[in-house]
Design a protein around this motif. Structure first.
Motif, PDB file in Angstrom:
ATOM      1  N   HIS A 128      36.083  18.297 -53.584  1.00  0.00           N
ATOM      2  CA  HIS A 128      35.470  18.419 -54.911  1.00  0.00           C
ATOM      3  C   HIS A 128      35.465  19.897 -55.292  1.00  0.00           C
ATOM      4  O   HIS A 128      34.938  20.730 -54.551  1.00  0.00           O
ATOM      5  CB  HIS A 128      34.044  17.868 -54.909  1.00  0.00           C
ATOM      6  CG  HIS A 128      33.304  18.106 -56.187  1.00  0.00           C
ATOM      7  ND1 HIS A 128      33.609  17.462 -57.371  1.00  0.00           N
ATOM      8  CD2 HIS A 128      32.272  18.945 -56.490  1.00  0.00           C
ATOM      9  CE1 HIS A 128      32.805  17.880 -58.327  1.00  0.00           C
ATOM     10  NE2 HIS A 128      31.979  18.785 -57.826  1.00  0.00           N
ATOM     11  N   LYS A 129      36.066  20.212 -56.422  1.00  0.00           N
ATOM     12  CA  LYS A 129      36.163  21.609 -56.862  1.00  0.00           C
ATOM     13  C   LYS A 129      35.119  21.887 -57.928  1.00  0.00           C
ATOM     14  O   LYS A 129      34.919  21.082 -58.833  1.00  0.00           O
ATOM     15  CB  LYS A 129      37.570  21.888 -57.417  1.00  0.00           C
ATOM     16  CG  LYS A 129      37.798  23.341 -57.793  1.00  0.00           C
ATOM     17  CD  LYS A 129      39.236  23.557 -58.261  1.00  0.00           C
ATOM     18  CE  LYS A 129      39.448  23.000 -59.645  1.00  0.00           C
ATOM     19  NZ  LYS A 129      40.775  23.295 -60.189  1.00  0.00           N
ATOM     20  N   SER A 196      34.278  26.894 -55.767  1.00  0.00           N
ATOM     21  CA  SER A 196      33.771  26.288 -54.541  1.00  0.00           C
ATOM     22  C   SER A 196      34.510  24.977 -54.279  1.00  0.00           C
ATOM     23  O   SER A 196      34.718  24.181 -55.203  1.00  0.00           O
ATOM     24  CB  SER A 196      32.263  26.014 -54.668  1.00  0.00           C
ATOM     25  OG  SER A 196      31.796  25.284 -53.554  1.00  0.00           O
ATOM     26  N   TYR A 197      34.925  24.783 -53.013  1.00  0.00           N
ATOM     27  CA  TYR A 197      35.563  23.532 -52.600  1.00  0.00           C
ATOM     28  C   TYR A 197      34.643  22.845 -51.590  1.00  0.00           C
ATOM     29  O   TYR A 197      34.225  23.459 -50.603  1.00  0.00           O
ATOM     30  CB  TYR A 197      36.929  23.797 -51.967  1.00  0.00           C
ATOM     31  CG  TYR A 197      37.936  24.405 -52.912  1.00  0.00           C
ATOM     32  CD1 TYR A 197      38.662  23.605 -53.781  1.00  0.00           C
ATOM     33  CD2 TYR A 197      38.162  25.781 -52.923  1.00  0.00           C
ATOM     34  CE1 TYR A 197      39.591  24.158 -54.651  1.00  0.00           C
ATOM     35  CE2 TYR A 197      39.089  26.342 -53.791  1.00  0.00           C
ATOM     36  CZ  TYR A 197      39.796  25.523 -54.645  1.00  0.00           C
ATOM     37  OH  TYR A 197      40.713  26.081 -55.506  1.00  0.00           O
ATOM     38  N   LYS A 198      34.323  21.565 -51.835  1.00  0.00           N
ATOM     39  CA  LYS A 198      33.374  20.862 -50.975  1.00  0.00           C
ATOM     40  C   LYS A 198      33.968  19.552 -50.451  1.00  0.00           C
ATOM     41  O   LYS A 198      34.673  18.842 -51.174  1.00  0.00           O
ATOM     42  CB  LYS A 198      32.095  20.567 -51.754  1.00  0.00           C
ATOM     43  CG  LYS A 198      31.349  21.825 -52.198  1.00  0.00           C
ATOM     44  CD  LYS A 198      30.087  21.495 -52.972  1.00  0.00           C
ATOM     45  CE  LYS A 198      29.366  22.779 -53.389  1.00  0.00           C
ATOM     46  NZ  LYS A 198      28.129  22.510 -54.144  1.00  0.00           N
ATOM     47  N   LEU A 199      33.669  19.274 -49.175  1.00  0.00           N
ATOM     48  CA  LEU A 199      34.086  18.034 -48.531  1.00  0.00           C
ATOM     49  C   LEU A 199      32.851  17.290 -48.042  1.00  0.00           C
ATOM     50  O   LEU A 199      32.008  17.863 -47.348  1.00  0.00           O
ATOM     51  CB  LEU A 199      35.010  18.317 -47.340  1.00  0.00           C
ATOM     52  CG  LEU A 199      36.428  18.799 -47.637  1.00  0.00           C
ATOM     53  CD1 LEU A 199      37.103  19.241 -46.347  1.00  0.00           C
ATOM     54  CD2 LEU A 199      37.245  17.692 -48.300  1.00  0.00           C
ATOM     55  N   SER A 200      32.733  16.025 -48.389  1.00  0.00           N
ATOM     56  CA  SER A 200      31.621  15.195 -47.921  1.00  0.00           C
ATOM     57  C   SER A 200      31.990  14.556 -46.588  1.00  0.00           C
ATOM     58  O   SER A 200      33.049  13.930 -46.464  1.00  0.00           O
ATOM     59  CB  SER A 200      31.309  14.096 -48.939  1.00  0.00           C
ATOM     60  OG  SER A 200      30.909  14.664 -50.167  1.00  0.00           O
ATOM     61  N   MET A 201      31.105  14.701 -45.586  1.00  0.00           N
ATOM     62  CA  MET A 201      31.335  14.128 -44.270  1.00  0.00           C
ATOM     63  C   MET A 201      30.520  12.844 -44.122  1.00  0.00           C
ATOM     64  O   MET A 201      29.576  12.587 -44.878  1.00  0.00           O
ATOM     65  CB  MET A 201      30.951  15.141 -43.189  1.00  0.00           C
ATOM     66  CG  MET A 201      31.502  16.552 -43.425  1.00  0.00           C
ATOM     67  SD  MET A 201      33.312  16.607 -43.629  1.00  0.00           S
ATOM     68  CE  MET A 201      33.824  16.487 -41.919  1.00  0.00           C
ATOM     69  N   LYS A 207      30.764  20.185 -46.130  1.00  0.00           N
ATOM     70  CA  LYS A 207      31.476  21.403 -45.743  1.00  0.00           C
ATOM     71  C   LYS A 207      31.929  22.097 -47.021  1.00  0.00           C
ATOM     72  O   LYS A 207      32.539  21.468 -47.881  1.00  0.00           O
ATOM     73  CB  LYS A 207      32.692  21.074 -44.860  1.00  0.00           C
ATOM     74  CG  LYS A 207      32.333  20.730 -43.426  1.00  0.00           C
ATOM     75  CD  LYS A 207      33.580  20.622 -42.570  1.00  0.00           C
ATOM     76  CE  LYS A 207      33.239  20.327 -41.120  1.00  0.00           C
ATOM     77  NZ  LYS A 207      32.606  21.467 -40.442  1.00  0.00           N
ATOM     78  N   SER A 208      31.618  23.386 -47.131  1.00  0.00           N
ATOM     79  CA  SER A 208      31.890  24.096 -48.374  1.00  0.00           C
ATOM     80  C   SER A 208      32.544  25.442 -48.098  1.00  0.00           C
ATOM     81  O   SER A 208      32.174  26.141 -47.148  1.00  0.00           O
ATOM     82  CB  SER A 208      30.579  24.303 -49.139  1.00  0.00           C
ATOM     83  OG  SER A 208      30.780  25.044 -50.313  1.00  0.00           O
TER      84      SER A 208
END
Length: 306
Positions: A128-129, A196-201, A207-208
């Motif tokens: 997600h950007k 910002s780039y975000k990953l949902s675990m 994780k950002s």
């Protein structure tokens, strides 16, 4: 490998489940042998068995052994820029393993496709950007000669690309797609444009990572922001070319995302050619791209005031 002399996919899956429960890491030979067998016997049935039973997949590791991690918390690195950002920011690997160097019995592309089919996500589709830089009006300098950024050569290339039969766009639709570029107000800023780039675990954790981009297109307000060019250097030029091409392509093709990469590649090449008319014309012919009369008339009208 503790499998029968005449093993089956079911037998291999039982072995993998045993490894998931009892081993902290696998050897390269164990991992390669398992996935080479799966690759050789790949079918719809194999896909279903692995999708239902395997909860962990191998991840990249700096050590001699290969770690296993939940398939919901690792990613296929189909975007190397994002891979670089997340590897730099975290000690934990979140990218799937594949043998290096490649081995004939386990082609990298096939292994990555297997991972995808059993539930591993591509990082490009998972991230997600979010723009995090709030640009103040006092920091922005309007670019009076907008044509130096959004010029006729750029629009001609885009209109030609959109005229491809596979796009299924009539003249009016093509011209509407590029009108957003004609209406843009272009600004320069000295400040870096942070993203910002975000990953949902699966745990609910995020994780950002943050990164600087040199350009941003604010679609809602019809504004295009760009950081002032740094002087000289091939790296700076290719960075501007890549990001400019990506930002423009994403803006123009919001409803046809599957074509973004192809358009971005064309715009990048044209940018590196400084949108030289003769060079871009040759590029378009080499890609079988043409601009039709109705689009030529639209361009002539749009730029007649210039």
């Amino acid at each position: 490998m503790r499998v029968k002399s005449h093993p089956s996919v079911d037998g291999y899956c039982k072995l993998w489940k045993d490894w998931e429960d009892s081993k902290e890491q696998l050897s390269h030979s164990e991992c390669s042998s398992f996935w080479a067998y799966i690759s050789k016997h790949w079918s719809k049935g194999t896909e279903k068995i692995l999708s239902d039973r395997l909860s962990k997949v191998p991840v990249e590791s700096e050590s001699d052994g290969i770690l296993l991690s939940s398939k919901h918390d690792v990613f296929i690195a189909d975007d190397l820029q994002l891979k670089h950002l997340f590897k730099e920011s975290s000690p934990d690997s979140i990218f799937v393993w594949y043998p290096q160097p490649s081995i004939p019995s386990l082609p990298r592309t096939k292994l990555l496709d297997i991972y995808r089919k059993i539930g591993v996500r591509k990082i490009s589709e998972s991230v997600h950007k979010e723009d995090i830089t709030k640009l103040e009006a006092s920091e922005l300098q309007p670019v009076p000669e907008k044509g130096t950024v959004i010029g006729k050569g750029l629009l001609k290339l885009i209109l030609g690309f959109l005229a491809d039969p596979s796009m299924e766009l009539e003249a009016g639709q093509r011209q509407e797609a590029v009108k957003g570029l004609l209406d843009l107000k272009v600004f320069e800023t000295e400040s870096a444009i942070e993203v910002s780039y975000k990953l949902s675990m699966s745990s609910g954790n995020i994780k950002s990572v943050n990164a600087s981009r040199v350009m941003r297109w604010d679609w809602e307000d019809s504004k295009f922001f760009m950081q002032k060019k740094k002087s000289g250097g091939h790296k700076n030029k290719i960075e501007y070319a890549i990001i400019f091409a990506k930002v423009i392509s994403e803006g123009v093709l919001r409803e046809k995302e599957e074509h973004i990469d192809a358009l971005s590649e064309l715009i990048k090449l044209a940018f590196l050619l400084d949108f030289d008319e003769e060079a871009v014309g040759y590029l378009m012919r080499s890609k079988n791209i043409q601009v039709f009369m109705e689009d030529e008339e639209f361009l002539s009208s749009a730029f007649s005031m210039g």
